[in-house]
Write a protein that holds these residues in place. Structure first.
Motif, PDB file in Angstrom:
ATOM      1  N   GLU A   7       3.217  11.101 -15.685  1.00 39.79           N
ATOM      2  CA  GLU A   7       2.005  11.477 -15.090  1.00 39.79           C
ATOM      3  C   GLU A   7       2.309  11.336 -13.622  1.00 39.79           C
ATOM      4  N   PRO A   8       1.115  12.092 -13.037  1.00 38.30           N
ATOM      5  CA  PRO A   8       1.120  11.927 -11.403  1.00 38.30           C
ATOM      6  C   PRO A   8       0.692  10.555 -11.069  1.00 38.30           C
ATOM      7  N   PRO A   9       0.802  10.205  -9.833  1.00 38.92           N
ATOM      8  CA  PRO A   9       0.481   8.816  -9.654  1.00 38.92           C
ATOM      9  C   PRO A   9      -1.222   8.720  -9.504  1.00 38.92           C
ATOM     10  N   VAL A  68       4.512   5.811   8.137  1.00 40.12           N
ATOM     11  CA  VAL A  68       5.572   5.487   7.358  1.00 40.12           C
ATOM     12  C   VAL A  68       5.741   5.926   6.094  1.00 40.12           C
ATOM     13  N   LEU A  69       4.646   5.631   5.169  1.00 41.59           N
ATOM     14  CA  LEU A  69       4.267   6.013   3.979  1.00 41.59           C
ATOM     15  C   LEU A  69       4.252   7.560   3.800  1.00 41.59           C
ATOM     16  N   ARG A  92      -7.072 -13.763  -3.270  1.00 47.31           N
ATOM     17  CA  ARG A  92      -7.014 -14.608  -2.165  1.00 47.31           C
ATOM     18  C   ARG A  92      -7.539 -13.977  -0.706  1.00 47.31           C
ATOM     19  N   HIS A  93      -7.470 -12.714  -0.930  1.00 43.56           N
ATOM     20  CA  HIS A  93      -7.617 -12.088   0.401  1.00 43.56           C
ATOM     21  C   HIS A  93      -8.362 -10.549   0.166  1.00 43.56           C
ATOM     22  N   PRO A  94      -9.421 -10.753  -0.265  1.00 40.30           N
ATOM     23  CA  PRO A  94     -10.224  -9.428  -0.724  1.00 40.30           C
ATOM     24  C   PRO A  94     -10.452  -8.337   0.593  1.00 40.30           C
ATOM     25  N   HIS A  95     -10.840  -8.756   1.535  1.00 35.55           N
ATOM     26  CA  HIS A  95     -10.954  -8.026   2.689  1.00 35.55           C
ATOM     27  C   HIS A  95      -9.780  -7.157   3.042  1.00 35.55           C
ATOM     28  N   LEU A  96      -8.734  -7.921   3.255  1.00 34.70           N
ATOM     29  CA  LEU A  96      -7.137  -7.490   3.648  1.00 34.70           C
ATOM     30  C   LEU A  96      -7.030  -6.633   2.476  1.00 34.70           C
ATOM     31  N   ALA A  97      -7.029  -6.855   1.177  1.00 36.62           N
ATOM     32  CA  ALA A  97      -6.633  -5.956   0.145  1.00 36.62           C
ATOM     33  C   ALA A  97      -7.486  -4.590   0.074  1.00 36.62           C
ATOM     34  N   ARG A  98      -8.751  -4.806   0.503  1.00 37.11           N
ATOM     35  CA  ARG A  98      -9.462  -3.394   0.477  1.00 37.11           C
ATOM     36  C   ARG A  98      -8.946  -2.325   1.593  1.00 37.11           C
ATOM     37  N   GLU A  99      -8.528  -2.985   2.957  1.00 35.40           N
ATOM     38  CA  GLU A  99      -8.156  -2.296   3.945  1.00 35.40           C
ATOM     39  C   GLU A  99      -6.717  -1.758   3.418  1.00 35.40           C
ATOM     40  N   LEU A 100      -5.897  -2.614   3.069  1.00 31.90           N
ATOM     41  CA  LEU A 100      -4.549  -2.117   2.595  1.00 31.90           C
ATOM     42  C   LEU A 100      -4.672  -0.730   1.527  1.00 31.90           C
ATOM     43  N   GLU A 101      -5.635  -1.260   0.490  1.00 32.05           N
ATOM     44  CA  GLU A 101      -5.809  -0.044  -0.783  1.00 32.05           C
ATOM     45  C   GLU A 101      -6.243   1.208   0.064  1.00 32.05           C
ATOM     46  N   GLN A 102      -6.912   1.295   1.077  1.00 33.25           N
ATOM     47  CA  GLN A 102      -7.512   2.577   1.765  1.00 33.25           C
ATOM     48  C   GLN A 102      -6.050   3.067   2.116  1.00 33.25           C
ATOM     49  N   VAL A 103      -5.452   2.480   2.999  1.00 35.09           N
ATOM     50  CA  VAL A 103      -4.177   3.237   3.503  1.00 35.09           C
ATOM     51  C   VAL A 103      -3.286   3.745   2.469  1.00 35.09           C
ATOM     52  N   LEU A 104      -3.049   2.549   1.317  1.00 37.67           N
ATOM     53  CA  LEU A 104      -2.136   3.094   0.505  1.00 37.67           C
ATOM     54  C   LEU A 104      -2.610   4.176  -0.501  1.00 37.67           C
ATOM     55  N   LEU A 105      -3.900   4.337  -0.834  1.00 37.20           N
ATOM     56  CA  LEU A 105      -4.295   5.469  -1.370  1.00 37.20           C
ATOM     57  C   LEU A 105      -4.527   6.685  -0.653  1.00 37.20           C
ATOM     58  N   ALA A 107      -2.105   7.328   1.699  1.00 37.53           N
ATOM     59  CA  ALA A 107      -0.876   8.026   1.771  1.00 37.53           C
ATOM     60  C   ALA A 107      -0.682   8.589   0.504  1.00 37.53           C
ATOM     61  N   GLN A 108      -1.046   8.104  -0.761  1.00 34.07           N
ATOM     62  CA  GLN A 108      -0.749   8.794  -2.044  1.00 34.07           C
ATOM     63  C   GLN A 108      -1.409   9.983  -2.159  1.00 34.07           C
ATOM     64  N   GLN A 109      -2.407  10.161  -1.474  1.00 35.64           N
ATOM     65  CA  GLN A 109      -2.982  11.524  -1.639  1.00 35.64           C
ATOM     66  C   GLN A 109      -2.525  12.501  -0.728  1.00 35.64           C
ATOM     67  N   ASN A 110      -1.903  11.901   0.416  1.00 34.45           N
ATOM     68  CA  ASN A 110      -1.315  13.123   1.424  1.00 34.45           C
ATOM     69  C   ASN A 110      -0.054  13.354   0.689  1.00 34.45           C
ATOM     70  N   ALA A 111       0.662  12.243   0.001  1.00 38.04           N
ATOM     71  CA  ALA A 111       1.827  12.826  -0.612  1.00 38.04           C
ATOM     72  C   ALA A 111       1.661  13.789  -1.774  1.00 38.04           C
ATOM     73  N   SER A 112       0.544  13.716  -2.455  1.00 43.37           N
ATOM     74  CA  SER A 112       0.126  14.680  -3.461  1.00 43.37           C
ATOM     75  C   SER A 112       0.057  15.812  -2.873  1.00 43.37           C
ATOM     76  N   GLU A 113      -0.633  15.874  -1.837  1.00 46.80           N
ATOM     77  CA  GLU A 113      -0.811  17.283  -0.899  1.00 46.80           C
ATOM     78  C   GLU A 113      -0.032  18.085  -0.465  1.00 46.80           C
ATOM     79  N   HIS A 114       1.455  17.281  -0.386  1.00 44.27           N
ATOM     80  CA  HIS A 114       2.824  17.889  -0.038  1.00 44.27           C
ATOM     81  C   HIS A 114       3.789  18.047  -1.047  1.00 44.27           C
TER      82      HIS A 114
END
Length: 132
Positions: A7-9, A68-69, A92-105, A107-114
């Motif tokens: 399946e697609p990511p 990079v991603l 342990r770090h919900p705020h940091l995780a939220r920021e990271l997830e935004q970047v990861l998601l 990047a995932q969307q960008n990958a899908s578009e390409h």
């Protein structure tokens, strides 16, 4: 059971049992990011620096991580990031995780578009069958 790589990511997903072996069968490049020692943004960026085998010139900020991603020169067109010990990090770090997830998601969307694929797989040392 549906094989995750058929399946697609789709956002952050729970890693299947033996994700490295399964990914190899699908010719998907795999990198591991270890969140076990992450306690702030600096150590988070170091975890990506190490896990993605980046040069020391890596900017160690959200924009640099996104770049990079989403760089086709940097990553295989079919790529999986295994986020080791991610659930514990997120607790342990919900705020940091939220920021990271935004970047990861993003990047995932960008990958899908390409016409590329970026799987984001959370793997826990003690597997919780109920997920998170």
């Amino acid at each position: 059971m549906i094989q995750i790589f058929n399946e697609p990511p789709q956002g952050l997903q729970t890693a299947p049992h033996e994700p490295r072996i399964i990914a190899a069968g699908y010719q998907i490049a795999v990198r591991e990011i270890d969140f076990g020692t992450v306690h702030d943004k600096d150590t988070l960026m170091l975890a990506f620096l190490k896990g993605l085998a980046l040069r020391d010139t890596f900017g160690r900020n959200w924009d640099a991580l996104y770049d990079v991603l989403t760089d086709p020169e940097q990553l295989n067109p079919r790529y999986a990031l295994i986020l080791c010990d991610y659930t514990h990090f997120k607790k342990r770090h919900p705020h940091l995780a939220r920021e990271l997830e935004q970047v990861l998601l993003d990047a995932q969307q960008n990958a899908s578009e390409h016409n590329r694929s970026l799987w984001l797989l959370a793997e826990e040392p003690d597997h919780d069958p109920n997920g998170w």
